[in-house]
Write a protein that holds these residues in place. Structure first.
Motif, PDB file in Angstrom:
ATOM      1  N   ASN A 145     -63.367  16.213 -14.962  1.00  0.00           N
ATOM      2  CA  ASN A 145     -62.990  16.009 -13.561  1.00  0.00           C
ATOM      3  C   ASN A 145     -61.607  16.587 -13.289  1.00  0.00           C
ATOM      4  N   ARG A 146     -60.772  16.597 -14.300  1.00  0.00           N
ATOM      5  CA  ARG A 146     -59.465  17.243 -14.169  1.00  0.00           C
ATOM      6  C   ARG A 146     -59.485  18.664 -14.722  1.00  0.00           C
ATOM      7  N   ALA A 147     -60.194  18.868 -15.838  1.00  0.00           N
ATOM      8  CA  ALA A 147     -60.152  20.167 -16.521  1.00  0.00           C
ATOM      9  C   ALA A 147     -60.666  21.304 -15.658  1.00  0.00           C
ATOM     10  N   TYR A 148     -61.624  21.030 -14.769  1.00  0.00           N
ATOM     11  CA  TYR A 148     -62.224  22.087 -13.951  1.00  0.00           C
ATOM     12  C   TYR A 148     -61.768  22.028 -12.500  1.00  0.00           C
ATOM     13  N   ASP A 149     -60.816  21.160 -12.204  1.00  0.00           N
ATOM     14  CA  ASP A 149     -60.463  20.935 -10.808  1.00  0.00           C
ATOM     15  C   ASP A 149     -59.619  22.058 -10.207  1.00  0.00           C
TER      16      ASP A 149
END
Length: 348
Positions: A125-129
């Protein structure tokens, strides 16, 4: 411009897709993929051999959908993150306004190694945001355990259903909250026996020597060398950033090697440590990032005695039984080894 429900999102639109039949999977996946191609968006399938074959057969010839093949896509959580971040960066640099992907973790990952895939689902959810990604993570409810489905609901902000409905997940937790939970994985059965060796405050060189003395068993030379590096990095992290004493324990079985590295500290403060590339000079970030990419399973826990990382090389226990489970009416097999490759969807 972005399309679909993700149009209102600045970054990553992360959905879970639950299905209880092949027809339910296709009812959601096929429109999702074809709408992406129609909108001119790079559109990918990263499903397993059986489910990917179903989707490929349901798509028209020359659909324009690309298939990510090879178990290397989901070999390890950090490997998947590294590969997808590069893919997303390359596509957006080429002008993509939105990217669509439907994927699934291999069925064996729903068993004894699910804990680190649960952390993967939270961390992305953070890594690809940073990129305009809309992805669906498919879970077959016929073979997915209830505790895994609960984690899926907690790590996906949205749920995709038939009829192109996209609902908020009422059980979603912010990734930092999910990752900060202390959820110790069950011990490996070989840990019920005394360790082959136990060292206190070993240097990295002593740790490497100890693993070499234990030998590779049935591991490939590459897997064994990776494991040696992982143990060395973990011991170094414990000595630099943990609290003494640092203890290394090692167990061996014909098909795997298990090591634990413990210290009396609290472990890393960063909930993404090991899962995301180190940034801003986070202490211990690089060592854990290397370790997560060098083992077949990494888990950790905190207790009254401190912080423990457990590293496994080879086949973690329980994978065979899960891998052989299959939904009614079709065989479900994990894919072979190899790096992910792109294959055209034009010849289903």
């Amino acid at each position: 411009m972005r399309t679909g429900p993700a149009a209102a999102e600045p970054g990553y639109f992360h959905e879970a897709l639950y299905y209880a039949s092949d027809e339910e999977l296709l009812a959601v996946a096929v429109p999702f993929l074809l709408d992406g191609v129609t909108a001119g968006e790079p559109t990918f399938v990263a499903l397993g051999e059986r489910t990917g074959g179903l989707v490929r057969s349901a798509l028209p010839a020359d659909s324009g959908v690309e298939f990510l093949t090879g178990a290397g896509v989901y070999a390890r959580p950090t490997s998947a993150i590294r590969m997808y971040r590069k893919l997303l960066a390359d596509l957006t640099a080429g002008g993509a306004d939105q990217i669509r992907i439907i994927g699934e973790v291999p069925p064996p990952s729903l068993g004894s190694t699910w804990d680190w895939w649960a952390r993967y689902e939270a961390a992305i959810n953070r890594a690809y945001d940073d990129w305009p990604l809309w992805s669906m993570c498919a879970y077959d409810t016929r073979i997915t355990p209830a505790d895994v489905l609960a984690d899926v609901a907690a790590t996906h902000p949205h749920i995709a259903t038939a009829g192109q409905r996209h609902l908020p997940s009422p059980d979603y937790l912010a990734p930092e909250s999910f990752l900060r939970q202390n959820r110790p994985a069950p011990p490996d059965p070989i840990q019920a026996y005394p360790p082959l060796l136990e060292l206190t405050d070993p240097t990295a060189a002593q740790a490497r020597s100890a693993v070499h003395q234990a030998g590779p068993g049935q591991l490939s030379a590459e897997d064994f060398d990776d494991f040696v590096i992982a143990v060395s990095e973990t011991v170094t992290n414990g000595l630099r950033h943990g609290s003494p004493p640092v203890r290394l324990r090692l167990w061996t079985a014909p098909d795997r090697i298990v090591a634990t590295v413990s210290d009396t500290g609290k472990g890393p403060d960063d909930p993404y440590a090991g899962l995301l590339p180190p940034a801003d000079g986070r202490p211990g970030g690089l060592g854990l990032w290397i370790t997560y990419q060098s083992c077949n399973h990494v888990t950790y826990h905190r207790d009254a005695d401190g912080f423990t990382l457990r590293l496994t090389a080879g086949q973690p226990p329980g994978l065979t039984a899960v891998a052989q489970s299959e939904p009614p009416g079709g065989e479900r097999r994990p894919g072979g080894s190899g790096d992910p490759q792109l294959s055209s969807g034009t010849r289903p």
